[in-house]
Write a protein that holds these residues in place. Structure first.
Motif, PDB file in Angstrom:
ATOM      1  N   GLN A 198      41.069  37.867  33.053  1.00  0.00           N
ATOM      2  CA  GLN A 198      40.257  38.678  33.954  1.00  0.00           C
ATOM      3  C   GLN A 198      39.231  37.856  34.730  1.00  0.00           C
ATOM      4  O   GLN A 198      38.885  38.207  35.857  1.00  0.00           O
ATOM      5  N   LEU A 199      38.763  36.767  34.156  1.00  0.00           N
ATOM      6  CA  LEU A 199      37.767  35.941  34.846  1.00  0.00           C
ATOM      7  C   LEU A 199      38.386  34.928  35.810  1.00  0.00           C
ATOM      8  O   LEU A 199      37.752  34.549  36.790  1.00  0.00           O
ATOM      9  N   PHE A 219      54.311  33.558  45.452  1.00  0.00           N
ATOM     10  CA  PHE A 219      53.092  33.211  44.729  1.00  0.00           C
ATOM     11  C   PHE A 219      52.936  33.967  43.415  1.00  0.00           C
ATOM     12  O   PHE A 219      52.902  33.361  42.344  1.00  0.00           O
ATOM     13  N   HIS A 220      52.821  35.284  43.473  1.00  0.00           N
ATOM     14  CA  HIS A 220      52.414  36.047  42.287  1.00  0.00           C
ATOM     15  C   HIS A 220      53.345  35.883  41.090  1.00  0.00           C
ATOM     16  O   HIS A 220      52.878  35.700  39.965  1.00  0.00           O
ATOM     17  N   GLY A 221      54.643  35.993  41.299  1.00  0.00           N
ATOM     18  CA  GLY A 221      55.574  35.845  40.183  1.00  0.00           C
ATOM     19  C   GLY A 221      55.473  34.467  39.549  1.00  0.00           C
ATOM     20  O   GLY A 221      55.419  34.330  38.326  1.00  0.00           O
ATOM     21  N   ASN A 222      55.438  33.427  40.398  1.00  0.00           N
ATOM     22  CA  ASN A 222      55.322  32.054  39.896  1.00  0.00           C
ATOM     23  C   ASN A 222      53.977  31.812  39.222  1.00  0.00           C
ATOM     24  O   ASN A 222      53.905  31.205  38.152  1.00  0.00           O
ATOM     25  N   LYS A 250      36.139  42.375  52.708  1.00  0.00           N
ATOM     26  CA  LYS A 250      35.866  43.811  52.646  1.00  0.00           C
ATOM     27  C   LYS A 250      36.274  44.447  51.323  1.00  0.00           C
ATOM     28  O   LYS A 250      35.645  45.402  50.868  1.00  0.00           O
ATOM     29  N   LYS A 251      37.338  43.944  50.706  1.00  0.00           N
ATOM     30  CA  LYS A 251      37.962  44.697  49.611  1.00  0.00           C
ATOM     31  C   LYS A 251      38.021  43.979  48.270  1.00  0.00           C
ATOM     32  O   LYS A 251      38.374  44.587  47.266  1.00  0.00           O
ATOM     33  N   PHE A 252      37.687  42.669  48.231  1.00  0.00           N
ATOM     34  CA  PHE A 252      37.867  41.912  46.996  1.00  0.00           C
ATOM     35  C   PHE A 252      37.117  42.525  45.816  1.00  0.00           C
ATOM     36  O   PHE A 252      37.708  42.796  44.765  1.00  0.00           O
ATOM     37  N   ALA A 304      44.737  36.134  41.847  1.00  0.00           N
ATOM     38  CA  ALA A 304      45.823  37.011  42.291  1.00  0.00           C
ATOM     39  C   ALA A 304      45.380  37.935  43.429  1.00  0.00           C
ATOM     40  O   ALA A 304      46.123  38.139  44.401  1.00  0.00           O
ATOM     41  N   ILE A 305      44.186  38.480  43.337  1.00  0.00           N
ATOM     42  CA  ILE A 305      43.687  39.379  44.395  1.00  0.00           C
ATOM     43  C   ILE A 305      43.475  38.613  45.693  1.00  0.00           C
ATOM     44  O   ILE A 305      43.891  39.060  46.770  1.00  0.00           O
ATOM     45  N   LEU A 306      42.833  37.452  45.603  1.00  0.00           N
ATOM     46  CA  LEU A 306      42.598  36.634  46.797  1.00  0.00           C
ATOM     47  C   LEU A 306      43.920  36.230  47.442  1.00  0.00           C
ATOM     48  O   LEU A 306      44.069  36.279  48.670  1.00  0.00           O
ATOM     49  N   ALA A 307      44.881  35.829  46.636  1.00  0.00           N
ATOM     50  CA  ALA A 307      46.178  35.410  47.167  1.00  0.00           C
ATOM     51  C   ALA A 307      46.900  36.575  47.837  1.00  0.00           C
ATOM     52  O   ALA A 307      47.543  36.402  48.884  1.00  0.00           O
TER      53      ALA A 307
END
Length: 197
Positions: free
Chosen positions: A91-92, A59-62, A121-123, A98-101
């Motif tokens: 940023q928006l 996911f992230h790289g793509n 808890k952490k998002f 990316a964080i959710l994924a």
């Protein structure tokens, strides 16, 4: 000889080179945080690092490759207005995705019952912590780095972020405060509070 050969490889296969470098650096960030955190006699959890690698490569790289190229097409150039608009969009939109994924992908791979528990808890803590780091990274990225190397550069800077977010996923709460406690060698429980000695 290797420099020109590497540059021509990146120009011929930019997606592959960028995604592989991003995934490798992100995985190395997890391995680094595990090695820094381990106690004597404790073995690193290489399955955890494989999970991070899978999320980063699949996911992230793509996502970063497509996202950064899309931003450049939508807001071309290095004029101050275009650069600031790209940073703001990143940023928006990009950062929350990316964080959710990451948290959701890791929960799926770890077989957690509630795959959204870490997100809940952490998002927000992770997002706010990211705002202290990523806008500066992306500002330099959009001003100094050629488009075909932007994902690789993000991966290079993502190495430090991976150390933080992998720590947060395993035992932090997504705040910089919990990471600083870790650096000060205080034991931190899953809620981010120092444990009683």
């Amino acid at each position: 000889m290797a420099g020109p050969l590497l540059r021509s490889g990146v120009r011929r296969f930019p997606w592959l080179c960028n995604v592989l470098l991003y995934g490798s650096l992100f995985s190395a960030g997890d391995a680094a945080q595990q090695l820094l955190r381990r106690r004597p006699g404790q073995e690193p959890d290489w399955a955890q690092t494989r999970h991070v690698a899978l999320v980063a490569l699949s996911f992230h790289g793509n996502f970063n490759y497509v996202w950064l190229r899309g931003l450049e097409r939508a807001l071309p150039g290095r004029a101050p207005g275009a650069v600031l608009a790209k940073v703001l969009c990143d940023q928006l939109v990009g950062a929350p995705v990316a964080i959710l994924a990451f948290y959701t992908g890791m929960s799926i791979l770890q077989g957690k019952e509630n795959i959204f528990s870490d997100c809940k808890k952490k998002f927000w803590n992770t997002y706010k912590t990211g705002l202290m780091y990523w806008p500066f990274v992306q500002l330099s990225n959009f001003v100094l780095v050629p488009v075909y190397l932007r994902t690789a550069y993000t991966g290079l800077c993502g190495f430090l972020w991976a150390i933080f977010i992998c720590f947060s996923q395993q035992s932090g709460d997504g705040t910089a405060k919990s990471a600083f406690r870790w650096f000060r060698k205080e034991k931190v429980n899953a809620d981010g509070e120092p444990s009683e000695k």
